[in-house]
Scaffold this active site. Structure first.
Site, PDB file in Angstrom:
ATOM      1  N   GLY A 190      54.041  37.545  46.933  1.00  0.00           N
ATOM      2  CA  GLY A 190      53.072  38.219  46.081  1.00  0.00           C
ATOM      3  C   GLY A 190      51.757  37.480  45.914  1.00  0.00           C
ATOM      4  O   GLY A 190      50.901  37.898  45.129  1.00  0.00           O
ATOM      5  N   ARG A 205      43.234  54.841  36.612  1.00  0.00           N
ATOM      6  CA  ARG A 205      42.917  55.817  37.660  1.00  0.00           C
ATOM      7  C   ARG A 205      43.925  56.956  37.684  1.00  0.00           C
ATOM      8  O   ARG A 205      43.568  58.121  37.884  1.00  0.00           O
ATOM      9  CB  ARG A 205      42.889  55.115  39.024  1.00  0.00           C
ATOM     10  CG  ARG A 205      41.705  54.192  39.225  1.00  0.00           C
ATOM     11  CD  ARG A 205      41.595  53.771  40.688  1.00  0.00           C
ATOM     12  NE  ARG A 205      40.441  52.921  40.922  1.00  0.00           N
ATOM     13  CZ  ARG A 205      40.460  51.598  40.942  1.00  0.00           C
ATOM     14  NH1 ARG A 205      41.610  50.957  40.724  1.00  0.00           N
ATOM     15  NH2 ARG A 205      39.369  50.902  41.168  1.00  0.00           N
ATOM     16  N   VAL A 233      36.198  33.656  37.730  1.00  0.00           N
ATOM     17  CA  VAL A 233      36.311  32.485  38.599  1.00  0.00           C
ATOM     18  C   VAL A 233      37.445  31.588  38.111  1.00  0.00           C
ATOM     19  O   VAL A 233      37.449  31.145  36.962  1.00  0.00           O
ATOM     20  CB  VAL A 233      35.005  31.665  38.623  1.00  0.00           C
ATOM     21  CG1 VAL A 233      35.154  30.453  39.553  1.00  0.00           C
ATOM     22  CG2 VAL A 233      33.833  32.528  39.066  1.00  0.00           C
ATOM     23  N   LYS A 252      32.825  33.912  44.119  1.00  0.00           N
ATOM     24  CA  LYS A 252      32.977  32.900  43.072  1.00  0.00           C
ATOM     25  C   LYS A 252      31.963  31.773  43.252  1.00  0.00           C
ATOM     26  O   LYS A 252      31.421  31.253  42.264  1.00  0.00           O
ATOM     27  CB  LYS A 252      34.404  32.356  43.092  1.00  0.00           C
ATOM     28  CG  LYS A 252      35.447  33.399  42.725  1.00  0.00           C
ATOM     29  CD  LYS A 252      36.865  32.907  42.983  1.00  0.00           C
ATOM     30  CE  LYS A 252      37.901  33.968  42.638  1.00  0.00           C
ATOM     31  NZ  LYS A 252      39.277  33.550  42.977  1.00  0.00           N
ATOM     32  N   LYS A 274      34.397  39.539  39.813  1.00  0.00           N
ATOM     33  CA  LYS A 274      33.595  38.568  40.553  1.00  0.00           C
ATOM     34  C   LYS A 274      32.677  39.207  41.580  1.00  0.00           C
ATOM     35  O   LYS A 274      31.541  38.773  41.772  1.00  0.00           O
ATOM     36  CB  LYS A 274      34.501  37.544  41.215  1.00  0.00           C
ATOM     37  CG  LYS A 274      35.605  38.153  42.065  1.00  0.00           C
ATOM     38  CD  LYS A 274      36.628  37.127  42.474  1.00  0.00           C
ATOM     39  CE  LYS A 274      37.865  37.781  43.059  1.00  0.00           C
ATOM     40  NZ  LYS A 274      38.703  38.411  42.031  1.00  0.00           N
ATOM     41  N   ILE A 294      41.509  28.699  34.236  1.00  0.00           N
ATOM     42  CA  ILE A 294      40.833  27.408  34.115  1.00  0.00           C
ATOM     43  C   ILE A 294      39.516  27.582  33.354  1.00  0.00           C
ATOM     44  O   ILE A 294      38.647  28.343  33.788  1.00  0.00           O
ATOM     45  CB  ILE A 294      40.535  26.802  35.501  1.00  0.00           C
ATOM     46  CG1 ILE A 294      41.817  26.684  36.320  1.00  0.00           C
ATOM     47  CG2 ILE A 294      39.863  25.451  35.358  1.00  0.00           C
ATOM     48  CD1 ILE A 294      41.584  26.277  37.764  1.00  0.00           C
TER      49      ILE A 294
END
Length: 430
Positions: A189, A48, A134, A207, A107, A138
Site C-alpha cells: 500500500g 465524489r 509536505v 514539495k 501540494k 513532520i
C-alpha cells in the site's frame, strides 16, 4: 471565556486522509474546543460518490455538492484534501470569497498556483495553511515560515517521498531490482496502482517548489524544479554506491546561490555517504535537513504519508486557523520579497558518478581522462575492472556544472573505445 457559537468546518474529500480527519474531529471535539477557545463542528463532507461505507464518518454529513457546501454562509473553515488542480482551486477561491479560511494538503495545486491563492487569501483577510502538503506529520513548513523567520536559510535537502524511499531502501537492503521493489511497495500500500507521480519525481518536485518558496522568500513553481525519477536506477547503481560507502536516495534539494542572486530547486536520485544523517532514513519515512546561518543544521524526521500522519498535520493547521478566527486575526501569509530567479540545471554545480563500459585495452583510461579534462571536469577517483576484452570504468568527479558533464558524456559516447555510458548519478552530501 470560551465562545459559544461553534466554528463550522466544511471537509472536501473523504478518502484515506479525509476520513481520518473526520474521525479525529468527531472523537476529540471537546479537546479541540478547549485548545481553540470555541467549539468546532464538522458541518459537511463533500465526496465524489455517495453510497460508500465510511466507518466512523457521520453519513448525514455526506454530500456530492462541494460547491454548495463551500458557499454556505455559515462555513468558517474549509479543509481541502481532494487533491488535483480543479475543482480544488475553484472551490478554495470560492471559500476565500465567502470569508472562509482554508486548510489544504494539495501540494500539486500549491506548487503551481500558490502565489495566486495566497494573494486571494490576503485580499479576503483569511488564512491559507498547508502543513500537510509536505512531509505528512513532520512539522516543517511552520518552522521554516515562523521559527526561522529571523534567520537566513541557505539549503534544504530532504527525502520527501515515502514510496520512492521504500523502493530504494529495499533495493539496497535486499538486492532486489526496481521492478521487484515496486511490486512489494504496491502490495503493502505504499505505492498507488499508477505510481507515476511518485517514481517519476512529480510528487517530490511539487514539495520542493513549496519548500524553496518558503525557505528563500521567493516565487518557485513546480515548473522551476529540475526533476528525475528513480525508474532508471539499477541494482548495479546500488552496488556501486555501496562500494563507495554510499546509499542511493531520491533527494529534493533547494539551494540559495553563494552570491545570493538566485536559487535552485531539483529532485533526482543521488548517492550520499553513509555518514550523512539522511542515509539512515529507511522504509517509507521522510526526513528534511535544513541549513541556516544562525541556527546551523536542523533535521526533521518522521512518517511522511498515510492517513493518520497527514491528518495530524491537517488538524494542527485547523486548530491554528480556528484560533485566528476566534482572535479576529490571521497568520503569516506569503513572503516573496526576495524575487530571486531560479537557476537552470545546466548551471548547477555538483559531483557525479559515471559508469562506462569500455574495451579492455591499453590507452582507454588515458583517452577517457582526456575527454573529462577537455571539458574542465576534474576527476576525483577512477575504478577499473576488466575481463575477456570487456571492462568497466567508474569515474567519480569533483564538482562540475551539469552542462560540462553533459558535454563530456556526449564526447565519451562518440569514442570507439566506449561501448556504453551505463549510468550517471549525482553524488551529494559531502
Amino acid at each position: 471565556m470560551m465562545r459559544t457559537r461553534p466554528l463550522k468546518v466544511a471537509l472536501l474529500g473523504c478518502g484515506v486522509v479525509g476520513s481520518e480527519v473526520a474521525r479525529i474531529m468527531t472523537t476529540t471535539a471537546d479537546d479541540l474546543a478547549a485548545r481553540i477557545g470555541a467549539p468546532v463542528e464538522l458541518a459537511g463532507i463533500a465526496v465524489r460518490r455517495a453510497g460508500r461505507t465510511r466507518p466512523g464518518v457521520p453519513e448525514h454529513l455526506i454530500t456530492t455538492d462541494a460547491e454548495a457546501l463551500v458557499n454556505r454562509g455559515d462555513i468558517d473553515v474549509v479543509v481541502e484534501v481532494v487533491g488535483g488542480i480543479e475543482p480544488s482551486k475553484s472551490l478554495i477561491l470560492s471559500a476565500f470569497a465567502r470569508g472562509a479560511s482554508v486548510v489544504s494538503a494539495n501540494k500539486a495545486l500549491l506548487a503551481k498556483d500558490g502565489t495566486e491563492l495566497h494573494a486571494a487569501a490576503a485580499g479576503a483577510g483569511v488564512d491559507l495553511y498547508y502543513e500537510a502538503a509536505v512531509a505528512g506529520a513532520i512539522p516543517l513548513l511552520r518552522p521554516l515560515r515562523e521559527s526561522l523567520a529571523g534567520d537566513k536559510v541557505n539549503r534544504v535537502l530532504g527525502i520527501v517521498n515515502g514510496t520512492t524511499n521504500f523502493i530504494l531502501d529495499k533495493m539496497d537492503t535486499t538486492g532486489a531490482g526496481y521492478s521487484e521493489a515496486l511490486e512489494e511497495a504496491t502490495a503493502l500500500g505504499y505505492a498507488e496502482a499508477d505510481p507515476t507521480a511518485d517514481v517519476e519525481g512529480f510528487d517530490a518536485a511539487a514539495k520542493a517548489a513549496i519548500l524553496a518558496g518558503i525557505a528563500f522568500h521567493t516565487k518557485v513553481t513546480a515548473a522551476d524544479v529540475y526533476r528525475e525519477g528513480i525508474t532508471e536506477v539499477t541494482a548495479a547503481d546500488i552496488a556501486s554506491a555501496k562500494e563507495m560507502g554510499c546509499v542511493v536516495k531520491l533527494l529534493a534539494i533547494c539551494e540559495r546561490a553563494a552570491d545570493g542572486e538566485s536559487v535552485t530547486a531539483r529532485v533526482h536520485p543521488a548517492m550520499i555517504p553513509l555518514s550523512h544523517p539522511l542515509a539512515s532514513v529507511r522504509e517509507a519515512y521522510n526526513a528534511v535537513f535544513v541549513e541556516a546561518e544562525a541556527a546551523g543544521r536542523l533535521m526533521f524526521y518522521g512518517p511522511g504519508a498515510g492517513g493518520s500522519p497527514t491528518a495530524s498535520a491537517v488538524l494542527g493547521d485547523l486548530v491554528a486557523v480556528c484560533r485566528n478566527k476566534v482572535a479576529g486575526t490571521t497568520g503569516p501569509g506569503d513572503s516573496v520579497y526576495t524575487r530571486l530567479p531560479a537557476k537552470p540545471m545546466d548551471e548547477v554545480v555538483t559531483r557525479y558518478h559515471v559508469s562506462l563500459d569500455v574495451d579492455d585495452r591499453a590507452g582507454v583510461l588515458a583517452q577517457v581522462a582526456s575527454v573529462f579534462a577537455e571539458h574542465g571536469v576534474s576527476i576525483d577517483t577512477v575504478r577499473q575492472q576488466g575481463r575477456d576484452g570487456d571492462a568497466s570504468l567508474v569515474v567519480v568527479t569533483h564538482r562540475a556544472t551539469d552542462a560540462a558533464l553533459s558535454a563530456t558524456v556526449d564526447k565519451l559516447r562518440a569514442l570507439d573505445s566506449v561501448r556504453d555510458v551505463a549510468s550517471i548519478m549525482r553524488v551529494e552530501g559531502e
